[in-house]
Design a protein around this motif. Structure first.
Motif, PDB file in Angstrom:
ATOM      1  N   ILE A 225       0.100  -1.523   0.414  1.00  0.00           N
ATOM      2  CA  ILE A 225       0.211   0.157  -0.367  1.00  0.00           C
ATOM      3  C   ILE A 225       0.357   1.123  -0.308  1.00  0.00           C
ATOM      4  O   ILE A 225       0.570   2.313  -0.566  1.00  0.00           O
ATOM      5  CB  ILE A 225      -1.066  -0.136   1.427  1.00  0.00           C
ATOM      6  N   ASP A 226       2.141   1.575   0.529  1.00  0.00           N
ATOM      7  CA  ASP A 226       2.961   1.953   0.364  1.00  0.00           C
ATOM      8  C   ASP A 226       4.063   2.712  -0.729  1.00  0.00           C
ATOM      9  O   ASP A 226       4.668   3.291  -0.826  1.00  0.00           O
ATOM     10  CB  ASP A 226       4.020   2.312   1.724  1.00  0.00           C
ATOM     11  N   ASP A 227       4.338   1.032  -1.512  1.00  0.00           N
ATOM     12  CA  ASP A 227       5.344   1.510  -2.880  1.00  0.00           C
ATOM     13  C   ASP A 227       4.724   2.455  -3.803  1.00  0.00           C
ATOM     14  O   ASP A 227       3.301   3.006  -4.649  1.00  0.00           O
ATOM     15  CB  ASP A 227       5.061   0.267  -3.484  1.00  0.00           C
ATOM     16  N   TYR A 228       5.743   3.749  -3.987  1.00  0.00           N
ATOM     17  CA  TYR A 228       5.483   4.192  -4.963  1.00  0.00           C
ATOM     18  C   TYR A 228       6.839   3.738  -6.721  1.00  0.00           C
ATOM     19  O   TYR A 228       5.900   4.363  -7.877  1.00  0.00           O
ATOM     20  CB  TYR A 228       5.997   5.941  -4.651  1.00  0.00           C
ATOM     21  N   ILE A 229       7.762   3.581  -6.084  1.00  0.00           N
ATOM     22  CA  ILE A 229       8.854   3.866  -7.344  1.00  0.00           C
ATOM     23  C   ILE A 229       8.266   2.570  -8.010  1.00  0.00           C
ATOM     24  O   ILE A 229       8.515   3.359  -9.421  1.00  0.00           O
ATOM     25  CB  ILE A 229      10.182   3.590  -6.705  1.00  0.00           C
ATOM     26  N   VAL A 230       8.043   1.590  -8.084  1.00  0.00           N
ATOM     27  CA  VAL A 230       7.459   0.318  -8.837  1.00  0.00           C
ATOM     28  C   VAL A 230       6.178   0.621  -9.405  1.00  0.00           C
ATOM     29  O   VAL A 230       6.412   0.709 -10.244  1.00  0.00           O
ATOM     30  CB  VAL A 230       7.649  -1.368  -7.707  1.00  0.00           C
ATOM     31  N   THR A 231       5.314   0.611  -8.649  1.00  0.00           N
ATOM     32  CA  THR A 231       3.938   1.149  -8.703  1.00  0.00           C
ATOM     33  C   THR A 231       3.893   2.163 -10.202  1.00  0.00           C
ATOM     34  O   THR A 231       3.438   2.230 -10.738  1.00  0.00           O
ATOM     35  CB  THR A 231       3.341   2.238  -8.117  1.00  0.00           C
ATOM     36  N   ARG A 232       4.467   3.365  -9.581  1.00  0.00           N
ATOM     37  CA  ARG A 232       4.829   5.080 -10.938  1.00  0.00           C
ATOM     38  C   ARG A 232       5.773   4.479 -12.171  1.00  0.00           C
ATOM     39  O   ARG A 232       5.209   4.118 -13.881  1.00  0.00           O
ATOM     40  CB  ARG A 232       6.175   5.119 -10.295  1.00  0.00           C
ATOM     41  N   PHE A 233       6.480   2.760 -12.225  1.00  0.00           N
ATOM     42  CA  PHE A 233       6.847   1.754 -13.590  1.00  0.00           C
ATOM     43  C   PHE A 233       5.780   1.806 -13.945  1.00  0.00           C
ATOM     44  O   PHE A 233       5.785   1.497 -15.491  1.00  0.00           O
ATOM     45  CB  PHE A 233       8.280   1.563 -13.076  1.00  0.00           C
TER      46      PHE A 233
END
Length: 207
Positions: free
Chosen positions: A143-151
């Motif tokens: 729920i906290d992930d940003y970098i991988v999700t952004r890709f």
């Protein structure tokens, strides 16, 4: 926020179930390729997230293994989250299994319990704290992930961390603060409830 919760919940369930069985197999049995599996599981833990994200984009954009490109969106986010949560689950459950007395399960089967029942009645209750801890860790990471999700999110899918990052470039809307506070209060509330339940079950800690 609902999309983030949905992805985190599904990724947590899948990664926890698969990771727990993988950890049991790696600890209890010796098989060809076990060292390679351990090495591959450690890679997502040691690789920078930006490298993971770029590698997943390359994977989803038409490698010969898949035979075509995959449309970035909710499905690719879910697959990516399961991938890196799986490593955390395996390592957490493996730590719980270190020194586990497997003769307890063997004794249950000697007394007539089928293997599935012996696992459900003997092994699972003993390793359950580690499994629950791994699941909670996976949910928090997802729920906290940003970098991988952004890709791997594409242009049409927006999770809560992406929404916060995009909004902070101009002005953060008040709804972001409300939702962030709600997540904080729920997390603290769960910790308090867990501590109270443990105190009721085991009594106050001895000095």
């Amino acid at each position: 926020l609902l999309l983030s919760l949905k992805i985190a919940l599904i990724a947590t369930i899948v990664a926890t179930v698969l990771g727990s069985f993988m950890a049991i197999a790696l600890v209890r049995y010796r098989f060809v390729g076990g060292g390679l599996v351990n090495f591959l599981l450690v890679l997502p833990l040691t690789t920078p997230e930006i490298v993971l994200g770029a590698s997943l984009v390359t994977l989803f954009f038409g490698p010969p293994l898949i035979g075509g490109s995959v449309r970035l969106g909710e499905t690719t986010i879910l697959l990516a989250h399961i991938m890196f949560c799986l490593s955390f689950v395996v390592m957490t459950v493996k730590a719980r299994l270190r020194g586990f007395n497997w003769t307890l399960e063997d004794a249950a089967m000697d007394l007539g319990a089928p293997p599935a029942r012996a696992f459900r009645k003997v092994t699972l209750p003993l390793i359950l704290p580690g499994v629950i801890a791994a699941g909670m860790l996976s949910f928090a990471l997802s729920i906290d992930d940003y970098i991988v999700t952004r890709f791997v999110s594409g242009n049409d899918t927006m999770t809560f961390p992406l929404r916060i990052a995009n909004a902070s470039r101009t002005s953060t809307p008040p709804e972001i603060y409300v939702l962030s506070d709600a997540i904080l209060f729920v997390s603290v509330g769960l910790l308090i409830v867990g501590a109270l339940l443990r105190r009721l079950r085991f009594g106050p800690a001895s000095k």
